[in-house]
Scaffold this motif. Structure first.
Motif, mmCIF file in Angstrom:
data_model
loop_
_atom_site.group_PDB
_atom_site.id
_atom_site.type_symbol
_atom_site.label_atom_id
_atom_site.label_comp_id
_atom_site.label_asym_id
_atom_site.label_seq_id
_atom_site.Cartn_x
_atom_site.Cartn_y
_atom_site.Cartn_z
ATOM 1 N N GLU A 1 40.552 -75.784 -84.115
ATOM 2 C CA GLU A 1 40.045 -76.349 -83.472
ATOM 3 C C GLU A 1 40.777 -76.599 -81.693
ATOM 4 O OE1 GLU A 1 40.803 -76.314 -87.672
ATOM 5 O OE2 GLU A 1 41.801 -77.341 -86.900
ATOM 6 N N ASP B 1 38.800 -74.269 -80.079
ATOM 7 C CA ASP B 1 37.288 -74.779 -79.499
ATOM 8 C C ASP B 1 37.292 -75.750 -78.630
ATOM 9 O OD1 ASP B 1 37.032 -74.416 -82.718
ATOM 10 O OD2 ASP B 1 37.138 -72.632 -81.213
ATOM 11 N N ARG C 1 37.526 -74.721 -75.119
ATOM 12 C CA ARG C 1 36.580 -74.291 -74.973
ATOM 13 C C ARG C 1 35.390 -75.074 -74.601
ATOM 14 N NH1 ARG C 1 38.000 -70.827 -79.752
ATOM 15 N NH2 ARG C 1 39.210 -69.318 -78.886
ATOM 16 N N LEU C 2 34.724 -76.189 -74.750
ATOM 17 C CA LEU C 2 34.156 -77.125 -75.214
ATOM 18 C C LEU C 2 34.089 -77.950 -73.729
ATOM 19 C CD1 LEU C 2 33.358 -79.653 -77.771
ATOM 20 C CD2 LEU C 2 31.658 -78.167 -76.708
ATOM 21 N N GLU D 1 38.291 -68.232 -71.777
ATOM 22 C CA GLU D 1 38.992 -67.944 -72.519
ATOM 23 C C GLU D 1 40.667 -67.203 -72.665
ATOM 24 O OE1 GLU D 1 36.854 -67.748 -75.793
ATOM 25 O OE2 GLU D 1 39.017 -67.842 -76.232
ATOM 26 N N PHE E 1 34.402 -70.464 -86.370
ATOM 27 C CA PHE E 1 34.587 -71.413 -85.148
ATOM 28 C C PHE E 1 33.468 -71.878 -85.343
ATOM 29 C CE2 PHE E 1 36.018 -66.648 -83.559
ATOM 30 C CZ PHE E 1 37.075 -67.139 -83.003
ATOM 31 N N ALA E 2 33.869 -73.272 -84.646
ATOM 32 C CA ALA E 2 32.998 -74.610 -84.989
ATOM 33 C C ALA E 2 31.757 -73.880 -83.794
ATOM 34 C CB ALA E 2 33.330 -75.523 -84.458
ATOM 35 N N ALA F 1 31.244 -74.276 -79.865
ATOM 36 C CA ALA F 1 32.388 -73.706 -79.202
ATOM 37 C C ALA F 1 32.708 -72.234 -79.459
ATOM 38 C CB ALA F 1 33.655 -74.239 -79.387
ATOM 39 N N ASP F 2 31.572 -71.642 -80.577
ATOM 40 C CA ASP F 2 31.432 -70.030 -80.736
ATOM 41 C C ASP F 2 31.028 -69.360 -79.197
ATOM 42 O OD1 ASP F 2 29.375 -68.194 -82.470
ATOM 43 O OD2 ASP F 2 31.343 -67.498 -80.817
#
Lengths: 435, 294, 312
Positions: free
Chosen positions: B185, B188, B191-192, B197, C6-7, C10-11
């Motif tokens: 998480e 993620d 990334r949000l 990467e 992945f959620a 955010a994938d």
């Protein structure tokens, strides 16, 4: 793509790049300066003299630098193949001649034949023919012989005189001697075989006695005769069984190294040690105030007589892949020139298969006795025997090495060993022709 | 008393403890055994250190005794004639490069194999897994000739490059294990926030895997410093030898001079032993963490 | 820990705006790039040589000739009749067996003894682990000296305490040499096993042990029925590491005896080295190295299978 992540990574990257810059320099040699790399086995007191001798060549040839590395015997044998094969190893090496040592390198095409150099520099006029024969493989000359060895029994005459012991002339007397010496608290004969090759020299002494030098020559050079005979069995049995049972050796022969055994002799714990003339220098360095003599091994009952096995101890070889063939050739010629020969004999106390003018040199009695034997042989008055391991194929030497250790451990009979030796000889002869 | 555990055993703050042996005889037996093993483990090392200060004759005469005088000459001789300064420096170079390389590449690959989408993930893992089980002897011969053809045998790369390559499976599996233990998480969330990467890896996940990194560094450093067979086969020049090889050749050259040998061996041991004594905790934690994670 | 995926928001896969190959690339780009350096290095310097090794095993190459002579299965046929190979294998098996069991038992015993953290715990732990940080060369030289019949401390020690019947030329006696080298090797390996067990013991469930104690179980019963099963995982890992290491054991034997006396300590790894780098029989050496590989693989697979069966 990747920015440096941390100071540590940056440092590592910089280091790697720096090495990258250094690497090409190490890989090649510069245009005018020539670096000759020599690998030898001079690790004892003579090493300094050897440095000076090499220096002498560098002085005469200012654009040549000499890089020298010396090794212990086993390390040399373990790494030489790979080093020469890498194409970037030494240019000149001092190594053991014979099918079992240099022969393996010749088979792999790693050494350069020297016939043209011999003609160019006139070596055949100066060097004893039998020595050149000893470094000839498959009909071509590969090695420049440096040292000539004779193998016998060193005895500490000072201690013998002190203890009132007589020097034995026959094996029977030797056995009695062993009893007397042990009673007085000495080790009669220091013998260490943990590396396995010291046994080669003992076998040479015994077998040359029992079958005689002429028969040995025919066997080694012309493959006439056999190792599986009663004379050979007697030779093996006398040394590796009888003398051990008579308590002549230190205990645990297989666990004691050659150097350890020698140190037993140096420190006076042992009265005698059977090995070759190559040790004369070390003996004189380590036992300056003892009188030491070298005699042929005592006579085995019924044998052909006491004899000195002899052979080329070491020779200089040139790598086939060396980029400096000319300079290497010049170095070799320098090493056997009359002036250098005097230094070998006088300072390093080696014995060369050349005529050397020893009038101006200081020669100890021990060294003189060896020189006398060699001169007498050159004059045809004494017949020398043949040191086996420098003339035998690798399979034979392997069998000698393992077999004699096993006999010493009590797990093999001399008869079995003789048979195995013959089998290994035949296998080896088929693989490579006799010298 | 150094320990404050309940004599009857049971749960304590330090974890579960077995009950103290009620008869002091048991305690004595325990200490006797421990001390016996202490002697066995320590004596060889102390012997060689004390021998380093003796002359060869003294070593033969009184092996168990303390040196009569401290012969520092043995050590200085070994250092210069034995070229240990050169060998130690080489080992430092090799360790830095190889540990750095293994850590860098293993982190990247381990992270990807743990947390990034990869089409052939299982196949790649299998290929690396085979590497774990293939011993060095299987590749050393062709590797030698490969390095020769690439002209690397005369350089430091001869050991560095295969040294890194052959330890990648171990490093990758180790780092993958650590990365898998991290909550995805966090990635993620990064990334949000718009990180790419590389940013996710560098800023978020990598810092969290520091215990794994430390473990790998410890393992790899110890392994590389003491590595023997690979340099024996690939490092042909004396100037490039690491200390493990240098010690062996030193021994071959000076077998008769025992004082020198002892000094040389002591010198070659000293860096690692000192490092170990200083960073003991780290060493042991690293080893256990790595082993348990496997 | 299982990857649950992945959620959705955010994938990274969802970021692909176009389908097809470029979409595939965009989705997996990071993965590829991260793995690439390691995989490349590994492919060139591990996979390729390994494949070459297989090829070489079908030749009689001596390392220098330009052409490698193809000989089919000749090298493999030679394996069966090679006495030295079989004795090396035998020695290797002994090495693996003893070299695994001794450190395992001694390491566990030492860990148990120090479980309570008695006085001097840190000292003991430091000393017991220290030999692990030494290089094989150092261990070989030190123990080679200990075993030396003339000035080594083992024989002198034995004589001193009246056990001189036991003193012998340890590394020169073909019956004893292998075990002497094993002892030196175990001296170093035990430390590793010891610290791993020490850590493993911390994880032994306190509840079960308390319960067992309350039930009146004595120390041995607690050990057998509670401790050992809880340590199973650790035992597995340690055993696996020791086994795999054992089959390719080389360093310490080579440095201590070089395979002697009379090949009494020849392991398959030392034999392979000699064939390749002393005898220049590259083809046969490659065959031997594949033998080691196969044995290691089989041992690993068997071990994994047993472990899976044990866990189920």
């Amino acid at each position: 793509m990747f920015r440096s992540r941390s100071p540590r990574a940056t440092a590592a990257l910089v280091l790697l790049l720096a090495l990258l810059g250094v690497a090409p320099q190490m890989a090649g040699s510069a245009q005018e300066e020539v670096t000759l790399r020599i690998w030898d086995q001079f690790t004892g007191p003579e090493s300094e003299v050897v440095d000076q001798i090499y220096e002498g060549f560098a002085e005469q040839n200012p654009d040549v630098t000499i890089e020298r590395e010396s090794f212990g015997t086993d390390e040399m044998r373990q790494t030489l193949n790979a080093a020469l094969g890498s194409g970037t190893g030494p240019d000149v090496i001092l190594y053991d001649p014979g099918p079992g040592y240099a022969g393996i390198l010749v088979d792999a095409g790693l050494l350069r034949p020297l016939d043209d150099l011999a003609d160019q520099f006139g070596w055949r006029d100066r060097i004893v023919e039998s020595a050149l024969l000893g470094t000839t493989i498959d009909g071509e000359l590969y090695g420049l012989p440096l040292t000539t060895d004779i193998i016998g029994l060193y005895a500490n005459q000072t201690l013998l005189a002190e203890e009132g012991l007589q020097m034995p002339e026959t094996v029977e007397q030797l056995v009695a001697f062993c009893g007397q010496a042990s009673e007085k608290g000495f080790i009669p004969i220091a013998f260490g075989d943990s590396e396995g090759w010291p046994a080669f020299h003992q076998f040479s002494m015994m077998s040359n006695q029992t079958i005689g030098p002429e028969a040995m020559r025919r066997l080694l050079y012309e493959n006439e005769g056999s190792w599986d005979t009663s004379e050979i069995v007697t030779a093996i049995k006398t040394f590796f069984v009888d003398l051990q049972e008579a308590g002549c050796f230190n205990p645990d022969v297989n666990a004691i190294s050659y150097d350890d055994a020698n140190s037993l002799f140096y420190t006076g714990q042992a009265l005698m040690t059977p090995t070759g003339s190559w040790l004369a220098n070390d003996i004189q360095e380590n036992m300056p105030d003892q009188e030491v003599s070298l005699v042929p091994f005592p006579q085995i009952a019924g044998s052909q007589g006491r004899v000195w096995p002899s052979g080329v101890g070491s020779a200089y070889f040139v790598s086939a892949q060396s980029a400096h063939q000319t300079e290497a050739g010049q170095l070799l010629d320098y090493l056997v020139s009359p002036e250098t020969a005097q230094r070998w004999v006088g300072e390093a106390r080696f014995f060369l298969p050349l005529q050397v003018d020893t009038a101006a040199l200081e020669i100890s009695p021990l060294s003189q006795s060896v020189l006398d034997v060699l001169e007498s042989a050159a004059a045809g008055q004494t017949q020398l025997g043949y040191n086996v391991d420098v003339l035998a194929p690798p399979e034979f030497n392997d069998t000698m090495l393992n077999g004699f250790q096993t006999i010493l451990a009590g797990d093999k009979t001399p008869e079995q060993q003789a048979a195995d030796l013959q089998a290994a000889w035949e296998a080896g002869i088929q693989a490579t022709p006799a010298p | 008393m150094a320990t404050s555990v309940a004599p009857r055993g049971g749960a304590t703050r330090a974890g579960w403890m077995p009950p103290r042996l009620s008869r002091s005889g048991g305690e004595i037996a325990r200490y006797a055994v421990l001390l016996a093993f202490l002697v066995v483990f320590l004596l060889p090392i102390l012997w060689i250190w004390s021998s380093a200060f003796k002359s060869s004759i003294e070593i033969a005469r009184s092996p168990f005794g303390l040196p009569e005088t401290l012969r520092w000459e043995n050590l200085t001789e070994a250092w210069t004639t034995g070229r240990f300064d050169r060998y130690l420096w080489n080992s430092v170079i090799y360790c830095t490069a190889i540990v750095g390389g293994v850590v860098a590449l293993s982190c990247l690959a381990g992270y990807a194999l743990a947390l990034l989408p990869l089409p052939a993930r299982d196949a790649i893992l299998l290929v690396f897994l085979l590497g774990l089980m293939v011993p060095f002897q299987s590749v050393m011969i062709p590797l030698y000739y490969l390095l020769r053809d690439l002209q690397m045998l005369e350089t430091y790369w001869a050991f560095i490059v295969p040294g890194i390559a052959l330890r990648l499976p171990f490093g990758i599996f180790l780092m993958r294990g650590f990365f898998r233990g991290l909550p995805p998480e966090l990635a993620d969330a990064a990334r949000l926030d718009g990180a790419n990467e590389w940013g996710v890896f560098r800023q978020v996940m990598l810092p969290l895997a520091t215990p794994g990194l430390a473990t790998l560094v410890v393992f790899q450093f110890m392994f590389t410093w003491n590595q023997f067979l690979m340099p024996l086969v690939f490092v042909q020049r004396d100037e490039l030898r690491p200390v493990s090889l240098g010690t062996m050749f030193f021994f071959g050259r000076f077998t008769a001079d025992r004082g020198m040998i002892a000094a040389g061996v002591t010198i070659s041991m000293l860096p690692v032993v000192l490092l170990y004594l200083l960073l003991q905790r780290r060493f042991i934690e690293g080893i256990t963490a790595g082993a348990l994670k496997s | 820990m299982a990857q649950t995926g992945f959620a959705p928001v955010a994938d990274p896969a969802r970021r692909a705006t176009t389908g097809g190959l470029s979409g595939h690339w965009a989705k997996y780009r990071a993965g590829y790039l991260f793995v690439l350096p390691a995989f490349l290095l590994y492919a060139v310097f591990m996979i390729y040589p390994f494949a070459q090794s297989i090829y070489l095993s079908f030749t009689d190459w001596n390392g220098v000739e330009a052409t490698k002579g193809f000989v089919g299965f000749a090298n493999y046929r030679r394996l069966a009749g090679d006495d030295l190979l079989w004795s090396s294998l035998g020695h290797t098996l002994i090495w693996v067996a003893v070299g695994t069991i001794v450190p395992l038992v001694v390491g566990l015993a030492l860990a148990m003894l120090l479980w309570r953290r008695p006085r001097g715990f840190t000292l003991f732990r430091t000393v017991f682990f220290m030999p692990q940080v030494l290089s094989s060369v150092v261990i070989a030289i030190v123990w080679g000296w200990i075993y030396n019949p003339i000035f080594g401390i083992l024989n002198r020690g034995l004589d001193g305490i009246g056990l001189d019947a036991l003193s012998r030329g340890w590394l020169g006696d073909p019956d004893v040499a292998l075990f002497a080298v094993l002892a030196a090797s175990s001296w170093a390996e035990t430390g590793f096993v010891f610290v791993v067990f020490l850590a493993g013991l911390q994880n032994v469930s306190r509840d079960l042990l308390e319960a067992a104690m309350l039930d009146g179980a004595n120390a041995w019963q607690r050990f057998r029925n509670v401790t050992v099963p809880q340590l199973a995982n650790v035992v597995n890992v340690v055993t696996a590491l020791l086994l795999i290491g054992g089959f390719s054991a080389f360093d310490i034997v080579f440095a201590m005896t070089g395979g002697g006396p009379a090949n009494a300590t020849e392991l398959i790894a030392t034999y392979t080295y000699k064939e390749a780098f002393t005898q220049n029989r590259i083809g046969y050496a490659a065959t031997l190295s594949l033998v080691i590989t196969v044995i290691s693989l089989v041992a690993s697979v068997v071990f994994i299978r047993l472990r899976e069966r044990g866990e189920s």
